[in-house]
Design an enzyme around this catalytic site. Structure first.
Site, PDB file in Angstrom:
ATOM      1  N   LYS A  30       0.840  -1.208   0.000  1.00  0.00           N
ATOM      2  CA  LYS A  30       0.000   0.000   0.000  1.00  0.00           C
ATOM      3  C   LYS A  30       0.875   1.258   0.000  1.00  0.00           C
ATOM      4  O   LYS A  30       0.658   2.167  -0.801  1.00  0.00           O
ATOM      5  CB  LYS A  30      -0.884  -0.062   1.258  1.00  0.00           C
ATOM      6  CG  LYS A  30      -2.045   0.869   1.274  1.00  0.00           C
ATOM      7  CD  LYS A  30      -3.159   0.338   2.179  1.00  0.00           C
ATOM      8  CE  LYS A  30      -2.923   0.557   3.651  1.00  0.00           C
ATOM      9  NZ  LYS A  30      -3.213   1.931   4.086  1.00  0.00           N
ATOM     10  N   GLY A 102      -4.758   8.227   5.454  1.00  0.00           N
ATOM     11  CA  GLY A 102      -3.839   9.245   5.976  1.00  0.00           C
ATOM     12  C   GLY A 102      -2.678   9.487   5.035  1.00  0.00           C
ATOM     13  O   GLY A 102      -2.217  10.622   4.866  1.00  0.00           O
ATOM     14  N   ASP A 347       2.355  -0.554  12.380  1.00  0.00           N
ATOM     15  CA  ASP A 347       1.087  -1.058  11.824  1.00  0.00           C
ATOM     16  C   ASP A 347       0.827  -2.503  12.235  1.00  0.00           C
ATOM     17  O   ASP A 347      -0.284  -3.010  12.062  1.00  0.00           O
ATOM     18  CB  ASP A 347       1.098  -0.973  10.290  1.00  0.00           C
ATOM     19  CG  ASP A 347       1.030   0.475   9.805  1.00  0.00           C
ATOM     20  OD1 ASP A 347       0.661   1.354  10.607  1.00  0.00           O
ATOM     21  OD2 ASP A 347       1.345   0.725   8.627  1.00  0.00           O
TER      22      ASP A 347
HETATM   23  C1  S3P Z   1       2.708   5.105   6.245  1.00  0.00           C
HETATM   24  C2  S3P Z   1       3.345   5.536   7.385  1.00  0.00           C
HETATM   25  C3  S3P Z   1       2.904   5.179   8.739  1.00  0.00           C
HETATM   26  C4  S3P Z   1       1.967   3.982   8.723  1.00  0.00           C
HETATM   27  C5  S3P Z   1       0.912   4.100   7.669  1.00  0.00           C
HETATM   28  C6  S3P Z   1       1.553   4.203   6.293  1.00  0.00           C
HETATM   29  C7  S3P Z   1       3.216   5.554   4.935  1.00  0.00           C
HETATM   30  O1  S3P Z   1       2.190   6.290   9.296  1.00  0.00           O
HETATM   31  O2  S3P Z   1       1.374   3.824   9.989  1.00  0.00           O
HETATM   32  O3  S3P Z   1       0.058   2.968   7.685  1.00  0.00           O
HETATM   33  O4  S3P Z   1       2.825   4.984   3.901  1.00  0.00           O
HETATM   34  O5  S3P Z   1       4.032   6.478   4.917  1.00  0.00           O
HETATM   35  P1  S3P Z   1       2.944   7.508  10.063  1.00  0.00           P
HETATM   36  O6  S3P Z   1       3.765   8.232   9.094  1.00  0.00           O
HETATM   37  O7  S3P Z   1       1.817   8.335  10.602  1.00  0.00           O
HETATM   38  O8  S3P Z   1       3.748   6.862  11.140  1.00  0.00           O
END
Ligand code: S3P
Length: 461
Positions: A30, A102, A347
């Site tokens: 992902k 996010g 995660d």
């Molecule tokens: C991600 C970074 C992590 C992770 C999220 C995916 C990414 O989040 O928990 O599922 O793809 O950069 P954070 O940057 O908030 O730690």
């Protein structure tokens, strides 16, 4: 496993498994898929992406790319993403809906600030309650015109601004914040220096280098000194305690285009690794999975806990390490999980907690306050659901203590609308006595739409 809809809410019933066996491949990572789609907006030529994730989150990123003028064609199992033609990216008429993702919202906020594009980013209820001050603040230091709501959440409104260089030490270990700043620098052709105290996933840096961008990494050297407690032993310490790694993006960085083959998702593999470790006599091979060191925290900890896991056929594709993961049922021992390893398995903590509930002794997880800011408050979600399955758990502000039990009790599980909670407790269900019902189980489509079918396919009936 059956999936039926009740009052528009899906539920999946899980029963105990006797043995899991087989070889599977999983959809593309992902995090890497998001980055490939977003970077295609800044490429000079089309990008062909193979094994792009089928996760709903990654489809939201593709929709965002389209609304900004990127052109997407399917060719076999590849996507060809062409950058916006002529004058480049255009401000979209409508707000960009990032859904539950996010990564889409935070990385896009950086990229659009750098590209001087007016846009509004919105998300679902969960995403609209997650912290956005962590990207708005450093982007403002780069002179970006970015507005968020008073409580530091989405919607995010971006207006054109003139970006200036930044040298920034990340206050939270977040690859999303790091990547937002790098993308702002790349889109505006501005120097960016990021310093990390703990290493976070480095897919953005790898992909920019792979696409010929001007990006350099310097790791701070560790000093070997006598251990203060036992001077006969030597300890590795940082020569400075300020940061471990610096990332330098040059202002003339241009990225070419070309081909990216996305490895299978290690964070999805984690649920299958756990299932095979916990169910007696299981043997599983998970093929072509990304084994990037910044994502291997779970495998490292599990090996220390006694897990029989081998990584075979190691190789590199599109700048990322990849391999086949072989897992055998193992008797695990508990241990304390805290400190610098946490960002490399953030995660995977829900599924790690489910494993802890199945092993004799007490497992303690600390330094993981970040879990409260994910798709749900994952500390609360894990503790409530483990307690429902008859497990003794203690909740800390930054983690939990879990006392393992011989056998979990089947229970009704609230997924809290969070894909990783639904998948973690589906694995709990296959180790539990009686029946486990996962409520709102369709949420697995956020990262792995075929999760229940894949898990069911490994059962020896
Ligand atoms: C991600 C970074 C992590 C992770 C999220 C995916 C990414 O989040 O928990 O599922 O793809 O950069 P954070 O940057 O908030 O730690």
């Amino acid at each position: 496993m059956k999936c039926k809809r009740v009052f528009l809410m899906s539920e999946t019933i899980i029963k105990k498994a006797n043995k899991l066996q087989g070889a599977i491949s999983l959809p593309g990572d992902k995090s890497i898929s998001h980055r490939a789609a977003l970077l295609s907006l800044l490429c000079e030529n089309p990008l062909t992406v193979t094994n792009y994730s089928d996760a709903a989150d990654c489809q939201n990123t593709l929709n965002a790319v389209k609304s900004l003028g990127g052109q997407i064609h399917n060719e076999g199992d590849s996507l060809i993403i062409s950058p916006p033609p002529d004058e480049g990216m255009k401000s979209p008429f409508e707000p960009i809906n990032c859904g539950n993702s996010g990564t889409t919202m935070r990385l896009l906020a950086g990229l659009l600030s750098g590209a001087s594009i007016s846009a509004t980013l919105i998300g679902d209820d969960s995403l609209s309650s997650r912290p956005m001050g962590r990207i708005a603040e450093p982007l403002r230091l780069m002179n970006a015109e970015i507005e968020i709501s008073e409580d530091n959440t989405a919607p995010i409104r971006i207006s054109p601004g003139t970006i200036i260089p930044i040298d920034y030490t990340l206050p939270v270990a977040s690859a999303q914040v790091k990547s937002a700043l790098i993308l702002a620098g790349l889109a505006s052709k501005t120097d960016v220096i990021i310093r990390e105290r703990s290493l976070t996933r480095d897919h953005t840096e790898r992909m920019i280098s792979y696409l010929d961008g001007d990006l350099r990494i310097e790791d701070v050297k560790m000093n070997i000194v006598p251990d203060p407690v036992d001077p006969r032993k030597k300890k590795k310490v940082l020569s400075t305690d300020a940061y471990k790694r610096s990332i330098f993006l040059g202002k003339n960085s241009r990225i070419s285009g070309g081909e990216i083959n996305v490895p299978g998702d290690i964070s999805t593999a984690a649920f299958f690794i756990a299932a095979a470790l916990l169910v007696k006599d299981s043997h599983l091979i998970i093929k072509d999975i990304g084994v990037n060191n910044t994502r291997m925290g779970l495998v490292k900890i599990l090996k220390q806990m006694g897990a029989r896991i081998n990584i075979k056929n190691r190789r590199e594709i599109s700048g990322e390490p990849i391999g086949d993961i072989e897992v055998f049922y193992s008797k695990l021992k508990p241990r304390k999980i805290s400190g610098n390893i946490i960002p490399g398995l953030i995660d995977e903590i829900p599924i790690l907690a489910v494993m802890a509930a199945n092993i004799e002794g007490t497992t303690i997880i600390r330094d993981a306050e970040e879990l409260r800011h994910k798709e749900s408050d994952r500390i609360k979600a894990v503790c409530n659901n483990l307690a429902a399955m008859g497990v003794k758990v203690g909740e800390f502000p930054d983690g939990m203590a879990i006392e393992g039990t011989d056998e979990l009790e089947g229970a009704e599980i609230d997924s809290f609308g969070d894909h990783r909670i639904a998948m973690a407790f589906a694995v709990a269900g296959i180790t539990a006595h009686g029946q486990t019902v996962i409520n709102n189980s369709d949420v697995v489509s956020i990262s792995c739409p075929k999760f229940f079918t894949l898990l069911d396919g490994l059962r020896i009936k």
